[in-house]
Scaffold this motif. Structure first.
Motif, PDB file in Angstrom:
ATOM      1  N   TRP A  71       0.838  -1.194   0.000  1.00  0.00           N
ATOM      2  CA  TRP A  71       0.000   0.000   0.000  1.00  0.00           C
ATOM      3  C   TRP A  71       0.877   1.250   0.000  1.00  0.00           C
ATOM      4  O   TRP A  71       2.036   1.213   0.401  1.00  0.00           O
ATOM      5  CB  TRP A  71      -0.981   0.012   1.177  1.00  0.00           C
ATOM      6  CG  TRP A  71      -0.376   0.186   2.545  1.00  0.00           C
ATOM      7  CD1 TRP A  71       0.086  -0.792   3.369  1.00  0.00           C
ATOM      8  CD2 TRP A  71      -0.199   1.430   3.251  1.00  0.00           C
ATOM      9  NE1 TRP A  71       0.544  -0.241   4.550  1.00  0.00           N
ATOM     10  CE2 TRP A  71       0.389   1.118   4.512  1.00  0.00           C
ATOM     11  CE3 TRP A  71      -0.472   2.760   2.961  1.00  0.00           C
ATOM     12  CZ2 TRP A  71       0.684   2.094   5.454  1.00  0.00           C
ATOM     13  CZ3 TRP A  71      -0.162   3.748   3.906  1.00  0.00           C
ATOM     14  CH2 TRP A  71       0.402   3.398   5.133  1.00  0.00           C
ATOM     15  N   TYR A  72       0.319   2.336  -0.479  1.00  0.00           N
ATOM     16  CA  TYR A  72       1.070   3.580  -0.571  1.00  0.00           C
ATOM     17  C   TYR A  72       0.094   4.739  -0.599  1.00  0.00           C
ATOM     18  O   TYR A  72      -1.137   4.558  -0.718  1.00  0.00           O
ATOM     19  CB  TYR A  72       1.959   3.593  -1.813  1.00  0.00           C
ATOM     20  CG  TYR A  72       1.225   3.453  -3.133  1.00  0.00           C
ATOM     21  CD1 TYR A  72       0.918   4.569  -3.911  1.00  0.00           C
ATOM     22  CD2 TYR A  72       0.860   2.201  -3.612  1.00  0.00           C
ATOM     23  CE1 TYR A  72       0.254   4.440  -5.126  1.00  0.00           C
ATOM     24  CE2 TYR A  72       0.201   2.060  -4.822  1.00  0.00           C
ATOM     25  CZ  TYR A  72      -0.105   3.178  -5.575  1.00  0.00           C
ATOM     26  OH  TYR A  72      -0.773   3.040  -6.775  1.00  0.00           O
ATOM     27  N   VAL A  73       0.622   5.937  -0.467  1.00  0.00           N
ATOM     28  CA  VAL A  73      -0.193   7.149  -0.480  1.00  0.00           C
ATOM     29  C   VAL A  73       0.127   7.941  -1.734  1.00  0.00           C
ATOM     30  O   VAL A  73       1.290   8.271  -1.997  1.00  0.00           O
ATOM     31  CB  VAL A  73       0.064   8.023   0.763  1.00  0.00           C
ATOM     32  CG1 VAL A  73      -0.927   9.193   0.813  1.00  0.00           C
ATOM     33  CG2 VAL A  73      -0.019   7.207   2.038  1.00  0.00           C
ATOM     34  N   ASP A  80      -5.088  13.223  -0.139  1.00  0.00           N
ATOM     35  CA  ASP A  80      -4.328  11.976  -0.116  1.00  0.00           C
ATOM     36  C   ASP A  80      -5.213  10.798  -0.501  1.00  0.00           C
ATOM     37  O   ASP A  80      -6.379  10.717  -0.077  1.00  0.00           O
ATOM     38  CB  ASP A  80      -3.755  11.724   1.288  1.00  0.00           C
ATOM     39  CG  ASP A  80      -2.761  12.789   1.712  1.00  0.00           C
ATOM     40  OD1 ASP A  80      -2.200  13.455   0.827  1.00  0.00           O
ATOM     41  OD2 ASP A  80      -2.561  12.957   2.930  1.00  0.00           O
ATOM     42  N   HIS A  81      -4.649   9.880  -1.262  1.00  0.00           N
ATOM     43  CA  HIS A  81      -5.378   8.691  -1.701  1.00  0.00           C
ATOM     44  C   HIS A  81      -4.573   7.458  -1.308  1.00  0.00           C
ATOM     45  O   HIS A  81      -3.421   7.303  -1.726  1.00  0.00           O
ATOM     46  CB  HIS A  81      -5.603   8.726  -3.212  1.00  0.00           C
ATOM     47  CG  HIS A  81      -6.226  10.011  -3.689  1.00  0.00           C
ATOM     48  ND1 HIS A  81      -7.568  10.273  -3.595  1.00  0.00           N
ATOM     49  CD2 HIS A  81      -5.657  11.125  -4.234  1.00  0.00           C
ATOM     50  CE1 HIS A  81      -7.819  11.486  -4.073  1.00  0.00           C
ATOM     51  NE2 HIS A  81      -6.668  12.016  -4.469  1.00  0.00           N
ATOM     52  N   TYR A  82      -5.207   6.587  -0.523  1.00  0.00           N
ATOM     53  CA  TYR A  82      -4.535   5.366  -0.058  1.00  0.00           C
ATOM     54  C   TYR A  82      -4.878   4.230  -1.007  1.00  0.00           C
ATOM     55  O   TYR A  82      -6.049   3.891  -1.202  1.00  0.00           O
ATOM     56  CB  TYR A  82      -4.966   5.047   1.380  1.00  0.00           C
ATOM     57  CG  TYR A  82      -4.453   6.073   2.359  1.00  0.00           C
ATOM     58  CD1 TYR A  82      -3.260   5.870   3.041  1.00  0.00           C
ATOM     59  CD2 TYR A  82      -5.135   7.267   2.562  1.00  0.00           C
ATOM     60  CE1 TYR A  82      -2.762   6.818   3.908  1.00  0.00           C
ATOM     61  CE2 TYR A  82      -4.641   8.224   3.432  1.00  0.00           C
ATOM     62  CZ  TYR A  82      -3.459   7.995   4.114  1.00  0.00           C
ATOM     63  OH  TYR A  82      -2.964   8.950   4.970  1.00  0.00           O
ATOM     64  N   ARG A  84      -3.790   0.306  -2.859  1.00  0.00           N
ATOM     65  CA  ARG A  84      -3.191  -1.018  -2.677  1.00  0.00           C
ATOM     66  C   ARG A  84      -2.916  -1.592  -4.059  1.00  0.00           C
ATOM     67  O   ARG A  84      -3.793  -1.621  -4.926  1.00  0.00           O
ATOM     68  CB  ARG A  84      -4.173  -1.913  -1.917  1.00  0.00           C
ATOM     69  CG  ARG A  84      -3.706  -3.346  -1.667  1.00  0.00           C
ATOM     70  CD  ARG A  84      -4.808  -4.043  -0.861  1.00  0.00           C
ATOM     71  NE  ARG A  84      -4.452  -5.380  -0.429  1.00  0.00           N
ATOM     72  CZ  ARG A  84      -4.715  -6.503  -1.104  1.00  0.00           C
ATOM     73  NH1 ARG A  84      -5.349  -6.432  -2.280  1.00  0.00           N
ATOM     74  NH2 ARG A  84      -4.369  -7.676  -0.619  1.00  0.00           N
ATOM     75  N   LEU A  95      -7.222   1.291  -0.992  1.00  0.00           N
ATOM     76  CA  LEU A  95      -6.866   0.451   0.147  1.00  0.00           C
ATOM     77  C   LEU A  95      -8.069   0.250   1.057  1.00  0.00           C
ATOM     78  O   LEU A  95      -8.279  -0.844   1.592  1.00  0.00           O
ATOM     79  CB  LEU A  95      -5.715   1.106   0.928  1.00  0.00           C
ATOM     80  CG  LEU A  95      -5.266   0.413   2.210  1.00  0.00           C
ATOM     81  CD1 LEU A  95      -4.621  -0.927   1.897  1.00  0.00           C
ATOM     82  CD2 LEU A  95      -4.291   1.309   2.982  1.00  0.00           C
ATOM     83  N   GLN A  98     -12.056   5.711   2.439  1.00  0.00           N
ATOM     84  CA  GLN A  98     -11.541   6.797   3.265  1.00  0.00           C
ATOM     85  C   GLN A  98     -12.653   7.619   3.900  1.00  0.00           C
ATOM     86  O   GLN A  98     -12.527   8.045   5.052  1.00  0.00           O
ATOM     87  CB  GLN A  98     -10.631   7.703   2.421  1.00  0.00           C
ATOM     88  CG  GLN A  98      -9.354   7.008   1.989  1.00  0.00           C
ATOM     89  CD  GLN A  98      -8.432   7.895   1.194  1.00  0.00           C
ATOM     90  OE1 GLN A  98      -7.769   7.428   0.274  1.00  0.00           O
ATOM     91  NE2 GLN A  98      -8.339   9.171   1.505  1.00  0.00           N
ATOM     92  N   TYR A 123      -0.553   0.348   8.514  1.00  0.00           N
ATOM     93  CA  TYR A 123      -1.806  -0.336   8.173  1.00  0.00           C
ATOM     94  C   TYR A 123      -1.530  -1.816   7.994  1.00  0.00           C
ATOM     95  O   TYR A 123      -0.496  -2.223   7.458  1.00  0.00           O
ATOM     96  CB  TYR A 123      -2.403   0.226   6.874  1.00  0.00           C
ATOM     97  CG  TYR A 123      -3.541  -0.618   6.349  1.00  0.00           C
ATOM     98  CD1 TYR A 123      -4.847  -0.391   6.764  1.00  0.00           C
ATOM     99  CD2 TYR A 123      -3.315  -1.663   5.453  1.00  0.00           C
ATOM    100  CE1 TYR A 123      -5.902  -1.190   6.313  1.00  0.00           C
ATOM    101  CE2 TYR A 123      -4.355  -2.466   5.002  1.00  0.00           C
ATOM    102  CZ  TYR A 123      -5.637  -2.226   5.440  1.00  0.00           C
ATOM    103  OH  TYR A 123      -6.670  -3.019   5.001  1.00  0.00           O
TER     104      TYR A 123
END
Length: 782
Positions: A71-73, A80-82, A84, A95, A98, A123
């Motif tokens: 996972w990353y941002v 911000d968008h999380y 996967r 991910l 949100q 996470y």
């Protein structure tokens, strides 16, 4: 100082304090312009809190969940968008929800949260399928499958508040209580005492390096989560350090163990193995070791804790470790039997100056299945890897050879006999500070370059070693982040391409990389230069040198991309040329480059700084060599004062923050590694005199500001007061800011001192008048 590099400027900030002025004659500058609040506001546009939000899709690091998922941002104008990603097909998906998570967190009591700026730092998926997220230092278990519900994990199980070290199976965590080691069951909170003989200043796993003292436990769990390798740390005879708080009424005395160079008694450790199920403590059969590391000035060097110089065998039957002598010149590789405590010495390495086991990470590895060890050494003037036979302690062969350094070993696959490592200076024609990524066979042969781009590469490998994420950039080219195959480096997919359109719209410009010659007239030095966005080549600009002299790091924060190198561009915006130059004596180059001023720490790279700035003045007519300023924090504060004292005709204005002005007043490990063991001669002089700023303070001619926190427990404030005392006795004018109740990092009042520093250079170096009490925006601490 340890950890006193550019990170200290980013996160170690400043608080307002008591201003003590000693009236000083103004520098011989013609009265210039009067700057306005709008001028300072323009400079503030390029502070990190203003530039970072304008950079879109800059993915630097990722967090692997398993061998094929991470996972990353990702960030853009909407927040911000999380995400996967599945490494097997390169596809990314959200991910988590949100919006639902933010609403659930608000219901759980976290009011200051937005779906577009969650601030997740960790996470994972919990065993019961819930989302386990860490935000703001708190851990939440969240069920987002229905309406959305989160619960603060600390409210589910009542335990002590001591910070713990999780076992590999994540079922237990070890912690310190009353000088003894305990474990708590993560699920139930049940706590069990493992040791009983820990006493004050002779406790288990204690984290005290003098300059650092925390409640964290320093230890290494065995792979099966049944044993713990740690130590009982003896500081009972160590000398104490004291600071005193400022408040109405009686001040509070703070005291802790803080050995100094030359002390007869320093911290020692007795190594132990603890069997967790039976609470059995096995003390290794060897004398107590020095509290030393092969890499840094603490036994725990990394950001995430741990005991770097201890490696378990996969089966948990043995432990390999390295003992380091007090002066860092002698290393001993040993193996201990975890059940009996028997210790076997395998091999030694002795060096004339100081040994280091890597650049940024401990790079030796223990391979018990094949009776081998990977060993890092600079014996050929460069950091290379060597294979040792553990049966007889003999060198088998070099794993890597030639010029350039192995900086960090990221993974070793014992089955395929492959090592993956980051390295610098190994590709002819590529800037020697650019990190690239390689693989090589344990059996030797030519390393394979997996990241061919001439750029600085940040790497995150999957646990199984099949993939790695590579974010590569230069000072002028923002990051491209790709997923690559770890076998041959081919790109599987592009994760993100940084977009700086919104940043450039502000007038932002990147710094220029510069190359100059060192003091020897032959060696290339590298740095970065910042000019005002309104630069006029027909003008003459004063120059400000940001300095961190080393020896453990340099002045340049990164040769990769950053939208703001703290306030370098902001300061330039006020009418200065700002430079940062890595002089000789800093790491990442050859061993001989690094050793240039071993034992002569008063050098502080200043001969290189002076010759470099003179070269720039000859190269660029718009640099005014009659107006040279310098500033730095910690080691940089030391170097700044040193510059004003040792080169009074060259450096006119200096701003010295929290300097270790005499390393006899700084913790023992740091000075004894770089300056050597303290030797006092018959006439009372010592081998440390060449680095003591108070001994040359009488040479001050220019304007000098000294800044220090009153309860600095890293570099105690007495180091600056030694210089103050010498300046007073020499009848010298100087300025000082003493910050009540502030540590080495000055806290959330960074804006005040930053603005005061701008004012100081504007007034005394540029000859201009700053606006009155401009208020910089508070740093958005989180």
């Amino acid at each position: 100082m340890r950890s006193i590099n550019r990170t200290s400027r980013l996160y170690g900030a400043l608080v307002c304090g008591l201003l003590a002025w000693a009236s000083a004659p103004g520098s011989a500058m013609a009265q210039g312009h009067t700057l306005t609040a709008q001028d300072y506001a323009q400079a503030e546009r390029y502070m990190p809190y203003n530039t970072m939000p304008l950079v879109d899709h800059m993915v630097r690091t990722v967090h692997w969940l398993d061998g094929t998922h991470f996972w990353y941002v990702d960030h853009d104008a909407s927040g911000d968008h999380y995400l996967r990603m599945d490494a097997s097909n390169g596809k990314a998906a959200p991910l988590l929800d949100q919006t639902k998570l933010a609403a659930a967190l608000v219901k759980a009591g976290k009011k200051d949260i937005k779906a577009s700026k969650l601030g997740i730092t960790d996470y994972r998926v919990a065993p019961d399928g819930r989302d386990d997220v860490e935000i703001g230092g708190k851990e939440y278990l969240c069920n987002l499958k229905a309406a959305g519900e989160c619960v603060d994990k600390s409210t589910l199980v009542k335990t002590g508040s001591e910070p713990g070290v999780l076992s590999p199976d994540r079922k237990q965590e070890a912690f310190i209580r009353n000088w003894n080691l305990w474990v708590r069951d993560v699920a139930t909170g049940k706590e069990t005492q493992l040791t009983t003989d820990g006493v004050e200043n002779f406790g288990y796993a204690t984290d005290n390096a003098g300059w650092k003292h925390t409640d964290n436990a320093i230890l290494e769990w065995s792979p099966d989560s049944k044993q713990i390798a740690t130590f009982q740390q003896d500081q009972r005879k160590d000398g104490d350090m004291y600071t005193v708080t400022t408040r109405v009424g009686h001040p509070q005395l703070q005291a802790w163990k803080y050995p100094l160079p030359g002390d007869e008694h320093i911290t020692m450790i007795e190594r132990v193995i603890i069997d967790v199920p039976t609470h059995t403590v096995v003390r290794l059969k060897m004398p107590a070791d020095q509290h030393r590391s092969t890499l840094c000035d603490d036994v725990s060097c990394g950001e995430h804790g741990g005991w770097d110089d201890v490696k378990w065998a996969p089966d948990g039957k043995t432990v390999a470790f390295v003992s380091t002598s007090r002066d860092h010149k002698h290393e001993t590789f040993r193996i201990a039997d975890a059940k009996t405590g028997e210790v076997r010495t395998v091999f030694h390495e002795d060096v004339p100056t100081y040994y280091e086991s890597g650049n940024g990470a401990v790079d030796w590895r223990y391979l018990p299945d094949t009776h081998e060890a990977i060993w890092f050494s600079e014996r050929n003037n460069w950091g290379n890897l060597y294979l040792y036979n553990l049966a007889n302690g003999q060198l088998e062969h070099p794993i890597t050879t030639g010029d350039g350094n192995v900086t960090e070993v990221l993974k070793v696959d014992a089955k395929t006999r492959t090592v993956w490592f980051r390295g610098v200076g190994r590709t002819p024609g590529v800037q020697p500070y650019y990190q690239q990524f390689w693989k090589v066979s344990l059996d030797g042969g030519a390393p394979v370059l997996l990241t061919p781009e001439a750029a600085d590469h940040e790497i995150t490998m999957s646990d199984d070693g099949k993939y790695f994420v590579d974010s590569y950039s230069t000072t002028t080219h923002p990051p491209v982040t790709v997923l690559r195959d770890a076998n041959d480096g081919h790109i599987v997919t592009t994760i993100a391409t940084t977009d700086i359109t919104r940043l450039r719209a502000t007038g932002w410009q990147p710094p220029e990389q510069i190359v100059v010659k060192a003091r020897d007239g032959k060696t290339d030095l590298y740095g970065v230069m910042f000019k005002p966005t309104h630069f006029d080549p027909n003008k003459k600009y004063p120059i400000v040198d940001y300095i961190y002299p080393g020896p453990q790091t340099g002045s340049v924060f990164t040769f990769g991309f950053t939208p703001s190198d703290y306030d370098d561009q902001s300061l330039a915006e006020l009418g200065f040329i700002v430079v940062a130059i890595d002089g000789m004596g800093t790491p990442w180059r050859s061993k001989s480059f690094h050793d240039v001023w071993y034992g002569k720490m008063g050098d502080n790279t200043l001969p290189d700084q002076v010759t470099a700035i003179k070269q720039l003045g000859q190269r660029y007519a718009w640099i005014d060599l009659d107006r040279v300023g310098i500033w730095g924090h910690s080691g940089g504060g030391n170097a700044t004062a040193d510059a004003l004292f040792a080169y009074p005709d060259f450096f006119k204005v200096g701003w010295a923050e929290s300097g270790n002005h005499d390393n006899r007043e700084y913790e023992d490990d740091w000075g004894e590694k770089w300056q050597g063991l303290l030797v006092t001669r018959k006439d009372g002089t010592t081998n440390y005199d060449n680095q003591a700023n108070e001994l040359i303070a009488k040479n001050l001619q220019g304007k000098l500001m000294l800044v220090h926190g009153s309860i600095d427990d890293n570099v105690p404030p007495y180091s600056t007061l030694l210089v103050v005392d010498a300046l007073i006795k020499a009848n010298k004018n100087f300025d000082m800011l003493f910050l009540p109740n502030q540590h080495h990092g000055y806290g959330p009042d960074t804006p005040y001192i930053t603005r005061r520093r701008w004012d100081y250079f504007v007034q005394y170096l540029a000859g201009d008048t700053p606006p009155k009490e401009y208020a910089l925006k508070p740093w958005p601490w989180r």
